[in-house]
Scaffold this motif. Structure first.
Motif, short mmCIF file in Angstrom:
data_model
loop_
_atom_site.label_atom_id
_atom_site.label_comp_id
_atom_site.label_asym_id
_atom_site.label_seq_id
_atom_site.Cartn_x
_atom_site.Cartn_y
_atom_site.Cartn_z
N ARG A 1 0.81 -1.21 0.00
CA ARG A 1 0.00 0.00 0.00
C ARG A 1 0.85 1.28 0.00
O ARG A 1 0.66 2.19 0.80
N ASN A 2 1.84 1.31 -0.88
CA ASN A 2 2.58 2.55 -1.16
C ASN A 2 3.45 3.02 -0.01
O ASN A 2 3.53 4.21 0.29
N HIS A 3 4.11 2.09 0.68
CA HIS A 3 5.14 2.40 1.68
C HIS A 3 4.65 3.31 2.81
O HIS A 3 5.31 4.28 3.20
N VAL A 4 3.49 2.98 3.33
CA VAL A 4 2.94 3.64 4.52
C VAL A 4 2.95 2.64 5.66
O VAL A 4 2.62 1.46 5.46
N PHE A 5 3.33 3.10 6.86
CA PHE A 5 3.33 2.21 8.02
C PHE A 5 1.95 2.17 8.65
O PHE A 5 1.31 3.21 8.86
N ALA A 6 1.50 0.96 8.99
CA ALA A 6 0.23 0.83 9.69
C ALA A 6 0.40 1.15 11.17
O ALA A 6 -0.48 1.75 11.80
N ASN A 7 1.54 0.74 11.74
CA ASN A 7 1.76 0.85 13.19
C ASN A 7 2.79 1.92 13.54
O ASN A 7 2.62 2.65 14.51
N ALA A 8 3.88 1.97 12.81
CA ALA A 8 5.01 2.84 13.16
C ALA A 8 4.72 4.28 12.76
O ALA A 8 5.21 4.78 11.75
N GLN A 9 3.90 4.93 13.56
CA GLN A 9 3.48 6.29 13.21
C GLN A 9 4.62 7.30 13.28
O GLN A 9 4.57 8.34 12.63
N THR A 10 5.67 6.98 14.05
CA THR A 10 6.85 7.85 14.05
C THR A 10 7.44 7.93 12.64
O THR A 10 7.81 9.01 12.17
N GLY A 11 7.52 6.77 11.97
CA GLY A 11 8.01 6.74 10.60
C GLY A 11 7.12 7.54 9.67
O GLY A 11 7.62 8.26 8.79
N ASN A 12 5.80 7.44 9.87
CA ASN A 12 4.88 8.21 9.03
C ASN A 12 5.06 9.72 9.23
O ASN A 12 4.97 10.50 8.28
N ILE A 13 5.31 10.12 10.49
CA ILE A 13 5.51 11.54 10.76
C ILE A 13 6.76 12.05 10.06
O ILE A 13 6.77 13.14 9.46
N VAL A 14 7.84 11.27 10.12
CA VAL A 14 9.09 11.66 9.46
C VAL A 14 8.88 11.78 7.95
O VAL A 14 9.31 12.76 7.32
N LEU A 15 8.21 10.79 7.37
CA LEU A 15 7.98 10.80 5.92
C LEU A 15 7.05 11.94 5.52
O LEU A 15 7.26 12.60 4.49
N MET A 16 6.02 12.18 6.32
CA MET A 16 5.10 13.28 6.03
C MET A 16 5.83 14.62 6.09
O MET A 16 5.64 15.48 5.22
N ALA A 17 6.67 14.78 7.10
CA ALA A 17 7.41 16.05 7.24
C ALA A 17 8.32 16.29 6.04
O ALA A 17 8.45 17.42 5.56
N SER A 18 8.95 15.21 5.55
CA SER A 18 9.85 15.37 4.39
C SER A 18 9.06 15.77 3.15
O SER A 18 9.54 16.57 2.33
N LYS A 19 7.85 15.20 3.00
CA LYS A 19 7.03 15.55 1.83
C LYS A 19 6.57 17.00 1.91
O LYS A 19 6.52 17.71 0.90
N ILE A 20 6.21 17.45 3.11
CA ILE A 20 5.79 18.85 3.28
C ILE A 20 6.95 19.77 2.97
O ILE A 20 6.79 20.80 2.29
#
Length: 223
Positions: free
Chosen positions: A32-51
């Motif tokens: 599902r396009n390299h999104v973490f289901a559980n590791a929300q810390t990783g999602n925050i880092v990736l989201m911040a980089s995209k922003i």
């Protein structure tokens, strides 16, 4: 001496839902396009980089699961508060039912609908981590490893220093959970080539087994 223990706090159920948690993370990341289901810390880092890069649409694919995760925690806490004294169905079984439904539905969404599917899985993971937090009296997480790793190594360090049997058993519990999480992730990754987006239904099936096991409301154990 015999004591009663809720089935929801036994190692058997912890291993079942932890295996499911590992599978869910592998599913959303690899399918599902390299999104973490559980590791929300990783999602925050990736989201911040995209922003930072100005890729705001890509940032949404991490933001929505984050919001869904927070909603899942809220819903699980509400279920606990309202149905904690329910007799016919344990409140954690109600949480599992919502998880099973959410994960089952996510398997129907196509790659173009990854945002919805990932949000459903993150919602499920959050309810799980909120509802199932103890095994044999030890706090643990069934959807992530860092806390379990810290607690496991700490227990083994204490055992090495004091030779405490209880610390050794505690450490073994945590590392068993970590290994099972990894096996769940491997299984999820391996079945993607066979079942595709329906791989998440393995998690639904495992949680259904856990749901049924919880009808054994208490077990006897030696203390």
């Amino acid at each position: 001496m015999k004591k009663s223990k809720q089935m929801s706090e036994t190692l058997v159920l912890a291993l079942i839902i932890t295996f499911s948690g590992g599978l869910q993370d592998a599913y959303t990341y690899f399918a599902r396009n390299h999104v973490f289901a559980n590791a929300q810390t990783g999602n925050i880092v990736l989201m911040a980089s995209k922003i930072f890069d100005g890729e705001y649409n890509d940032a949404l694919r991490y933001l929505c699961p984050l919001i869904a995760f927070m909603i899942g925690i809220f819903v699980a806490e509400q279920i606990q508060g309202i149905y904690k004294e329910a007799k016919r169905l344990h409140w954690r079984q109600s949480v599992l039912l919502l998880e099973i439904i959410s994960l089952f539905l996510s398997g129907f969404f196509t790659e173009e609908q990854n945002l919805i599917a990932n949000s459903l899985v993150s919602f499920s993971c959050a309810m799980q981590v909120q509802a199932f937090r103890s095994v044999h009296g030890y706090p643990y997480a069934s959807t992530m490893c860092i806390g379990n790793m810290r607690a496991g190594v700490s227990a083994l360090s204490h055992w090495a220093r004091t030779k405490s049997h209880d610390s050794l058993i505690k450490g073994m519990h945590y590392f068993a959970i970590i290994i099972i999480f990894a096996l769940g992730a491997v299984t999820g990754y391996g079945f993607l080539s066979i079942l595709g987006m329906k791989t998440i239904w393995i998690s639904s099936t495992l949680l259904l087994i856990g749901f049924l096991l919880m009808f054994v409301s208490e077990i006897q154990h030696n203390d």
